[in-house]
Design a protein around this motif. Structure first.
Motif, PDB file in Angstrom:
ATOM      1  N   GLN A 112       0.796  -1.221   0.000  1.00  0.00           N
ATOM      2  CA  GLN A 112       0.000   0.000   0.000  1.00  0.00           C
ATOM      3  C   GLN A 112       0.832   1.276   0.000  1.00  0.00           C
ATOM      4  N   HIS A 113       2.150   1.172   0.164  1.00  0.00           N
ATOM      5  CA  HIS A 113       2.989   2.358   0.271  1.00  0.00           C
ATOM      6  C   HIS A 113       4.245   2.195  -0.581  1.00  0.00           C
ATOM      7  N   PRO A 114       4.709   3.280  -1.221  1.00  0.00           N
ATOM      8  CA  PRO A 114       5.928   3.171  -2.025  1.00  0.00           C
ATOM      9  C   PRO A 114       7.168   2.938  -1.182  1.00  0.00           C
ATOM     10  N   ALA A 115       7.093   3.319   0.107  1.00  0.00           N
ATOM     11  CA  ALA A 115       8.235   3.107   1.003  1.00  0.00           C
ATOM     12  C   ALA A 115       7.740   3.091   2.438  1.00  0.00           C
ATOM     13  N   VAL A 116       8.480   2.367   3.271  1.00  0.00           N
ATOM     14  CA  VAL A 116       8.194   2.305   4.701  1.00  0.00           C
ATOM     15  C   VAL A 116       9.461   2.705   5.434  1.00  0.00           C
ATOM     16  N   CYS A 135       3.999   7.994  -8.057  1.00  0.00           N
ATOM     17  CA  CYS A 135       4.400   7.496  -9.370  1.00  0.00           C
ATOM     18  C   CYS A 135       3.576   6.274  -9.782  1.00  0.00           C
ATOM     19  N   LYS A 136       3.451   5.304  -8.896  1.00  0.00           N
ATOM     20  CA  LYS A 136       2.726   4.083  -9.234  1.00  0.00           C
ATOM     21  C   LYS A 136       1.272   4.375  -9.566  1.00  0.00           C
ATOM     22  N   ALA A 137       0.615   5.194  -8.747  1.00  0.00           N
ATOM     23  CA  ALA A 137      -0.796   5.490  -8.975  1.00  0.00           C
ATOM     24  C   ALA A 137      -0.999   6.151 -10.329  1.00  0.00           C
ATOM     25  N   LYS A 138      -0.065   7.026 -10.725  1.00  0.00           N
ATOM     26  CA  LYS A 138      -0.182   7.701 -12.018  1.00  0.00           C
ATOM     27  C   LYS A 138       0.035   6.718 -13.169  1.00  0.00           C
ATOM     28  N   GLN A 139       1.044   5.844 -13.034  1.00  0.00           N
ATOM     29  CA  GLN A 139       1.340   4.937 -14.139  1.00  0.00           C
ATOM     30  C   GLN A 139       0.267   3.872 -14.312  1.00  0.00           C
ATOM     31  N   LEU A 140      -0.437   3.530 -13.260  1.00  0.00           N
ATOM     32  CA  LEU A 140      -1.562   2.617 -13.411  1.00  0.00           C
ATOM     33  C   LEU A 140      -2.660   3.245 -14.263  1.00  0.00           C
ATOM     34  N   LYS A 141      -2.665   4.575 -14.328  1.00  0.00           N
ATOM     35  CA  LYS A 141      -3.629   5.302 -15.160  1.00  0.00           C
ATOM     36  C   LYS A 141      -2.976   5.798 -16.453  1.00  0.00           C
ATOM     37  N   MET A 142      -1.804   5.250 -16.781  1.00  0.00           N
ATOM     38  CA  MET A 142      -1.059   5.601 -17.997  1.00  0.00           C
ATOM     39  C   MET A 142      -0.602   7.062 -17.986  1.00  0.00           C
ATOM     40  N   GLU A 143      -0.326   7.606 -16.796  1.00  0.00           N
ATOM     41  CA  GLU A 143       0.206   8.955 -16.675  1.00  0.00           C
ATOM     42  C   GLU A 143       1.652   8.881 -16.202  1.00  0.00           C
ATOM     43  N   ALA A 144       2.392   9.986 -16.391  1.00  0.00           N
ATOM     44  CA  ALA A 144       3.780  10.099 -15.937  1.00  0.00           C
ATOM     45  C   ALA A 144       4.660   8.974 -16.496  1.00  0.00           C
ATOM     46  N   ILE A 145       4.367   8.516 -17.714  1.00  0.00           N
ATOM     47  CA  ILE A 145       5.222   7.511 -18.358  1.00  0.00           C
ATOM     48  C   ILE A 145       6.513   8.208 -18.797  1.00  0.00           C
ATOM     49  N   PRO A 146       7.671   7.762 -18.348  1.00  0.00           N
ATOM     50  CA  PRO A 146       8.923   8.428 -18.738  1.00  0.00           C
ATOM     51  C   PRO A 146       9.242   8.188 -20.210  1.00  0.00           C
ATOM     52  N   ASP A 147      10.198   8.934 -20.729  1.00  0.00           N
ATOM     53  CA  ASP A 147      10.641   8.695 -22.098  1.00  0.00           C
ATOM     54  C   ASP A 147      12.153   8.636 -22.144  1.00  0.00           C
ATOM     55  N   ASP A 206      18.033   3.696  11.434  1.00  0.00           N
ATOM     56  CA  ASP A 206      16.760   3.671  10.706  1.00  0.00           C
ATOM     57  C   ASP A 206      16.835   2.723   9.510  1.00  0.00           C
ATOM     58  N   ASP A 207      15.657   2.170   9.161  1.00  0.00           N
ATOM     59  CA  ASP A 207      15.529   1.306   7.987  1.00  0.00           C
ATOM     60  C   ASP A 207      14.611   1.967   6.962  1.00  0.00           C
ATOM     61  N   LEU A 208      14.824   1.606   5.700  1.00  0.00           N
ATOM     62  CA  LEU A 208      13.935   2.015   4.627  1.00  0.00           C
ATOM     63  C   LEU A 208      13.649   0.812   3.748  1.00  0.00           C
ATOM     64  N   TYR A 209      12.370   0.511   3.536  1.00  0.00           N
ATOM     65  CA  TYR A 209      11.928  -0.495   2.569  1.00  0.00           C
ATOM     66  C   TYR A 209      11.282   0.271   1.417  1.00  0.00           C
ATOM     67  N   MET A 210      11.746   0.046   0.206  1.00  0.00           N
ATOM     68  CA  MET A 210      11.256   0.808  -0.943  1.00  0.00           C
ATOM     69  C   MET A 210      10.791  -0.143  -2.037  1.00  0.00           C
ATOM     70  N   ALA A 211       9.621   0.147  -2.596  1.00  0.00           N
ATOM     71  CA  ALA A 211       9.010  -0.715  -3.617  1.00  0.00           C
ATOM     72  C   ALA A 211       9.757  -0.610  -4.937  1.00  0.00           C
ATOM     73  N   PRO A 212       9.664  -1.631  -5.788  1.00  0.00           N
ATOM     74  CA  PRO A 212      10.289  -1.567  -7.119  1.00  0.00           C
ATOM     75  C   PRO A 212       9.710  -0.423  -7.948  1.00  0.00           C
ATOM     76  N   GLY A 213      10.539   0.114  -8.847  1.00  0.00           N
ATOM     77  CA  GLY A 213      10.063   1.135  -9.775  1.00  0.00           C
ATOM     78  C   GLY A 213       9.744   2.460  -9.134  1.00  0.00           C
ATOM     79  N   THR A 227       7.216  -5.034  -9.691  1.00  0.00           N
ATOM     80  CA  THR A 227       8.359  -5.644 -10.378  1.00  0.00           C
ATOM     81  C   THR A 227       8.103  -5.727 -11.879  1.00  0.00           C
ATOM     82  N   LEU A 228       6.905  -6.151 -12.269  1.00  0.00           N
ATOM     83  CA  LEU A 228       6.550  -6.215 -13.687  1.00  0.00           C
ATOM     84  C   LEU A 228       6.615  -4.826 -14.321  1.00  0.00           C
ATOM     85  N   ARG A 229       6.072  -3.849 -13.654  1.00  0.00           N
ATOM     86  CA  ARG A 229       6.064  -2.482 -14.175  1.00  0.00           C
ATOM     87  C   ARG A 229       7.498  -1.937 -14.295  1.00  0.00           C
ATOM     88  N   ALA A 230       8.331  -2.172 -13.287  1.00  0.00           N
ATOM     89  CA  ALA A 230       9.684  -1.626 -13.279  1.00  0.00           C
ATOM     90  C   ALA A 230      10.565  -2.271 -14.349  1.00  0.00           C
TER      91      ALA A 230
END
Length: 546
Positions: free
Chosen positions: A61-65, A221-233, A254-261, A288-291
């Motif tokens: 549910q979060h891009p990073a913890v 970033c993830k929420a936008k790309q699921l809607k085909m927005e913010a696609i890099p070039d 401190d620890d950081l867990y960060m999602a792919p992509g 992972t598939l998206r990244a």
């Protein structure tokens, strides 16, 4: 004034910070604000008290913890309290030469890796202890493989027990190189990166052992790309101005867990030592598939290193799930033993493996012009100039990958899986097209049509029929109920001169076998520029994309 080293140092810090922070400072997350998909901060006690399923749900549910506070339950380098070379030497080889950014080194505008040379930790200690510093060094990927350190990712990792597994029934030809799974980073205050994501669809874990880092993450970033927005070039990489950013200050322990992509910037605010690693997580298979798809199309515009062999671990994970499914009717506990994913998570993994030959595919070595054992498809693929390292390829194991997918109709009878696979494909097809539209015109071979399997697998389950896959770059493969049959190979007619020469040879010439071997990098000496594609900063060196 430009010759004054102290002035150059201060100017570098100010210019680099302002350049990298423009999109961040423009639209920061308000203090105390909390939005969907934003970074979640928890105390050490709160995180450690969560169950495995709860941690996986949080990561999904979060891009990073961000986990605050030192970890007495799972310490890393507990003897290291300061920059004492004696204590650091317990874990890090002080004489091992590693790639290092000298961030005050002059570099060409579009080639920031001109700053990369090599040095050892002894030299870095010397630069660190100068009364007045004249350099900012950032040492990358210090190897920890084989050390006594263990990372606390086992509670969220998928396939952690498969790193060295050959899985006896498959006998994989492709190797997974494990250097990416654990590393250390040392950076002096002032080191800074531009926006990038970590490679190969990996999730990332980082713990600050010494010092501090300011980590800024594009949380939407993830929420936008699921809607085909913010696609890099390919021309400019990430579109920083189209995303919202959230900053967190990582302190010692401190620890950081960060999602792919996940695009991110990093500022080293104090001399820092980090220990971290990469892993795959079943709750994040969609990321992972998206990244990996983004990396295929845009490559070094988005990331800063390549781990070209690492995604093969996803194939091993799918093979492990298939084995669990075979035992499922006879053992009610097999889902727990196999750490089985949800049907939706499995659908993303199946889509990744089905398209892996398009996402990362190259023959192991350039075929010779007179090599009759190499097909035209293999020759074309070698010349396609896909950005990943030519030395890594999974094509030799491609028939076995297809075998895993062909088994699914016999192993999975639930409609929920096929419905989930259809939903994934409904999103993935336009996503691949959107990415393909953003590559350079002369790189048309990066574009591909994804395999659409949901309807075919459902039909195979319902009618108990075979699945036939079209010819690919390794060989044409027909699969029926898990059995692989290769059609006879057509041998081209050889010229008369070659026939006459062949008669002189004693016996029949054996068929050539292409063996997948990792690329061997030539060691570099201090002061030389590293190859662009071999650079790595795990979030601390300058981006290679812009």
């Amino acid at each position: 004034m430009w010759k004054d080293e102290k002035f150059k140092l201060l100017q570098y810090k100010v210019q680099s910070f302002m350049k990298s922070s423009v999109p961040i400072l423009r639209d920061l997350l308000p203090e105390g604000g909390e939005f969907a998909w934003c970074i979640l901060t928890l105390t050490r006690g709160e995180w450690n008290a969560r169950s495995r399923s709860e941690k996986l749900s949080i990561l999904a549910q979060h891009p990073a913890v961000h986990v605050i506070g030192k970890d007495g339950q799972w310490p890393i380098m507990p003897e290291v309290k300061s920059w004492d070379p004696e204590m650091l030497g317990l874990y890090l080889d002080p004489f091992h030469w590693r790639q290092t950014h000298d961030m005050l080194q002059q570099a060409r505008k579009d080639w920031p890796n001109d700053r990369i040379g090599e040095m050892d930790l002894v030299s870095l200690y010397g630069a660190m202890n100068k009364p007045e510093r004249t350099s900012i060094f950032n040492m990358l990927d210090i190897p920890l493989l084989g050390s006594r350190i263990a990372l606390p990712v086992s509670s969220v990792e998928a396939g952690g027990s498969l790193h060295h597994s050959g899985q006896r029934e498959h006998h994989w030809a492709s190797a997974v190189h494990l250097e990416a799974l654990m590393w250390a980073l040392v950076a002096l205050a002032g080191a800074v990166s531009e926006s990038h994501m970590d490679a190969s669809g990996f999730a990332t874990f980082v713990r600050i052992v010494l010092g501090e880092k300011l980590w800024c993450i594009a949380f939407d970033c993830k929420a936008k790309q699921l809607k085909m927005e913010a696609i890099p070039d390919a021309s400019r990489g990430w579109k920083d101005e189209e995303m919202r950013w959230q900053g967190i200050l990582l302190k010692e322990g401190d620890d950081l867990y960060m999602a792919p992509g996940t695009p991110h910037y990093v500022f080293t605010t104090k001399d820092s030592l980090c220990v971290g690693g990469h892993f795959y997580c079943k709750a994040l298979f969609s990321d992972t598939l998206r990244a990996i798809t983004l990396e295929h199309f845009m490559g070094m515009s988005l990331t800063n290193i390549q781990h070209s062999s690492s995604p093969f671990l996803c194939v091993k994970i799918l093979a492990s799930y298939c084995e669990a499914l075979r035992y499922r009717p006879d053992n009610e506990h097999i889902a727990k033993l196999g750490d089985f994913p949800t049907w939706r998570e499995l659908a993303h993994l199946v889509t990744l493996v089905a398209n892996l030959n398009n996402l990362i595919s190259q023959p192991a070595a350039k075929p010779k012009d007179d090599d009759d054992e190499v097909t035209e498809e293999e020759r074309i693929l070698w010349e396609s100039d896909i950005w990943q390292n030519n030395g890594f390829t999974f094509w030799a194991d491609r028939p076995k990958m297809l075998k895993l997918i062909a088994q699914l109709p016999r192993l999975i009878h639930e409609d929920e899986f096929y419905d989930a696979l259809q939903e994934v494909e409904d999103w993935y097809f336009p996503f691949v097209k959107a990415c393909g539209d953003n590559v350079y015109e002369d790189e048309h071979r990066r574009r591909f049509v994804p395999k659409l399997l949901a309807a075919r697998l459902r039909e195979s389950r319902d009618n108990n029929t075979k699945i036939t896959f079209p010819p690919e770059h390794a060989a044409a493969v027909n699969i029926e109920h898990g059995k692989i049959q290769k059609p006879p190979r057509k041998v081209a007619q050889k010229p008369a001169a070659k026939k006459a020469a062949g008669k002189k040879a004693a016996g029949k010439k054996p068929a050539k076998v292409i063996v997948v071997k990792p690329a061997v990098e030539r060691p570099q000496r201090k002061g030389r520029s590293a190859r662009r594609e071999s650079s790595s900063d795990k979030g601390e060196g300058p981006s290679t994309g812009n």
